[in-house]
Design a protein around this motif. Structure first.
Motif: not given
Length: 333
Positions: A236-240, A273-276, A289-294
């Motif tokens: 949703h966010g990373h890949f727009k 693992h997915i988010k990182r 390279r910031i990993v979102p909390k949500g």
């Protein structure tokens, strides 16, 4: 990680699997099914590898096909075994999956992908054909399946499953990457539109039926689930892919939670693992390279109400038991 896109069109297209030998009951490609002979190399971050983890678990093939889990954060030398003591896979004795590729073909200079099945005695990669691996687990490894294993690729439904899989691959599994990795506006928007048109059609189909094909879980559900489970956390966010979140699509959100809460699905998912992986590895998209909390992952455990549609998750079979020792995941929230 360098993302290969067409410099003129800005389009990303996944390269075909280079190593496509099959492990079969009769060994016709030279690789016979044998318990313990092969090692399934995965990343829990990767949706293609997650397919193999889910099918392996549903069929009870954990002892027959042991697994090696790579670090979710790659470096320039490919998937690495830094989660294991000494940074080496304890069975294959290698530090990087690329070493098994080199054993199979010293001249290979393409991408290093998971899932991959490696022949333990020779150390050679046998296959990285993610499309075929799970189908062969269902059709060629039958002698080693657990009692009560479900039929994920029943012969009578294969044509329908194949058609659903082809559409889902083109417009969902691959489209999220084609949107996320696009370097031209037109390429991004074409993938975006195709993705959400297919998700809308799938929601319509699933509104009155519990599963994609027939009244039991099949390979088609596995393949859609691995994209849906990553959608809000990454795509949703990373890949727009942001027309709406999965959690804002009532039918697909309930369908995904139904599968997540089914033994063999959610207990193979590692959101850390997915988010990182996505946020740390794709520096062209996320240079900080910031990993979102949500998002709030606890919502995956909320009631879904899909039982009212009927269906028999495992058909005439039974759910898998608890994950084997060493494969139990830490709490996800």
């Amino acid at each position: 990680m360098t993302i290969p896109t067409d410099p003129e069109t800005g389009e990303f297209h996944r390269a075909p699997s280079h190593f496509a030998a099959r492990i079969t009951a009769d060994g016709r490609d030279g690789w016979p099914v044998e318990p313990g002979r092969y090692r399934l190399v995965v990343s829990r971050a990767c949706p293609w590898a997650s397919r193999a983890l889910i099918v392996r678990r549903l069929l009870g093939l954990e002892a027959a096909l042991p697994v090696a889990v790579a670090d979710p954060v790659q470096d320039e030398r490919s998937w690495r075994f830094t989660l294991d003591p000494g940074g080496r896979d304890p069975v294959l004795g290698i530090r990087f999956l690329a070493e098994a590729y080199a054993e199979a073909d010293p001249d290979y200079d393409g991408g290093i992908s998971v899932p991959a099945i490696v022949d333990v005695p020779s150390g050679k990669l046998v296959t990285n054909d993610f499309d075929r691996i799970t189908l062969d687990l269902s059709t060629e490894w039958t002698a080693l399946r657990r009692d009560g294993a479900p039929e994920l690729y029943p012969e009578a439904l294969r044509d329908e499953i194949d058609a659903v899989n082809a559409a889902v691959y083109r417009d969902v599994n691959a489209a999220v990457y084609e949107a996320g990795f696009a370097t031209r506006q037109a390429a991004y928007e074409e993938a975006f539109d195709r993705l959400f048109a297919r998700l809308d059609a799938l929601a319509d189909s699933l509104e009155h039926r519990r599963y994609l094909v027939g009244d039991t879980i099949t390979e088609a559900d596995v393949r859609l689930f691995t994209t849906l489970v990553r959608f809000d956390a990454v795509y949703h966010g990373h890949f727009k892919c942001n027309r709406n979140k999965l959690a804002e699509s009532p039918v697909l959100w309930a369908y995904a939670r139904d599968l997540f809460q089914t033994p063999g699905f959610g207990d193979t998912v590692d959101f850390d693992h997915i988010k990182r992986h996505y946020y740390e590895v794709h520096e062209q998209i996320n240079p900080t390279r910031i990993v979102p909390k949500g998002p709030d992952l606890s919502r995956w455990a909320t009631p879904h109400g899909r039982q009212a549609l009927g269906g028999r998750p495992f058909g005439d079979g039974t759910p898998p038991g608890p994950p084997p020792p060493g494969e139990t995941l830490p709490p996800q929230w």
